[in-house]
Design an enzyme around this catalytic site. Structure first.
Site, PDB file in Angstrom:
ATOM      1  N   THR A 149       0.848  -1.192   0.000  1.00 46.26           N
ATOM      2  CA  THR A 149       0.000   0.000   0.000  1.00 46.26           C
ATOM      3  C   THR A 149       0.882   1.241   0.000  1.00 46.26           C
ATOM      4  OG1 THR A 149      -1.698  -1.170   1.257  1.00 46.26           O
ATOM      5  CG2 THR A 149      -1.835   1.229   1.233  1.00 46.26           C
ATOM      6  N   GLY A 166      -0.217  -0.164   5.816  1.00 48.63           N
ATOM      7  CA  GLY A 166      -0.012  -1.414   6.511  1.00 48.63           C
ATOM      8  C   GLY A 166      -1.269  -2.110   6.980  1.00 48.63           C
TER       9      GLY A 166
END
Length: 216
Positions: free
Chosen positions: A72, A154
């Protein structure tokens, strides 16, 4: 009123996060399919009841886990006139879905993995539904005015990171750089409490004494 890097503050935030994620796992789904409106979970009576479940001296050990989510990227931007952008992108789990749009080189995400198969669950996989997931580009307002574009990466660390950033900046008047530089805590998928380097050894010992499985 609690030192932001002290054992009391870390313990209370970590325990609140465990409760919040357990509620999310039970109730959160595509808004059109939720049995209860999301606003219900922010009502003072609901928050008070959740807070009373926290033991200030002992850590709870959740029975459910939240899957991790690598890969991400988060971006925040603002200009001199006050326009802000809070942007997050994630393919979810390495190569995403493994499907590439022909002729583009763009591979598609697989957030459909966030659905569950439990019969009757509001987040059960189904047609024309969006899954509950961890993508949270944060944006805060004060009154009707934009205050802050922020975010972290995360998977389920995003919600935990948001809590820590806002506690530091709102409750403790830290500037964004100080809040970003501070050591973070992270309730891991198995319930262990992960601490970044920089925490006081006495705080770590205190948290272990309360029953946290501390990982450094």
């Amino acid at each position: 009123r609690l030192p932001v890097d002290g054992a009391d503050a870390i313990h209370l935030q970590a325990e609140a996060f465990k409760i919040a994620w357990a509620e999310a796992a039970r109730h959160f789904a595509d808004p059109d399919h939720m049995r209860q409106p999301a606003a219900r979970f922010l009502e003072p009576a609901e928050l008070d009841a959740a807070a009373r479940r926290i033991d200030p001296r002992r850590a709870a050990h959740p029975t459910s886990v939240v899957p991790a989510s690598p890969d991400t990227v988060y971006l925040a931007a603002a200009d001199a006139e006050g326009r802000m952008v809070s942007f997050i992108q994630s393919n979810y789990l390495a190569f995403g879905s493994g499907i590439v749009v022909p002729g583009t080189g763009i591979h598609l995400q697989n957030r459909g993995r966030g659905f569950v198969l439990e019969p009757g669950h509001p987040n059960r996989v189904g047609p024309r539904k969006r899954p509950f997931h961890t993508i949270i580009p944060g944006f805060a307002t004060r009154g009707d005015a934009p205050l802050l574009a922020f975010g972290v990466m995360g998977g389920h660390m995003q919600a935990q990171g948001h809590v820590q950033m806002l506690v530091r900046m709102i409750d403790h008047a830290q500037n964004p750089q100080t809040a970003c530089d501070a050591p973070r805590w992270h309730v891991r998928e198995d319930g262990a409490l992960l601490l970044e380097p920089g925490h006081d050894p006495a705080v770590i010992d205190d948290l272990r004494g309360r029953g946290h499985e501390v990982v450094q």
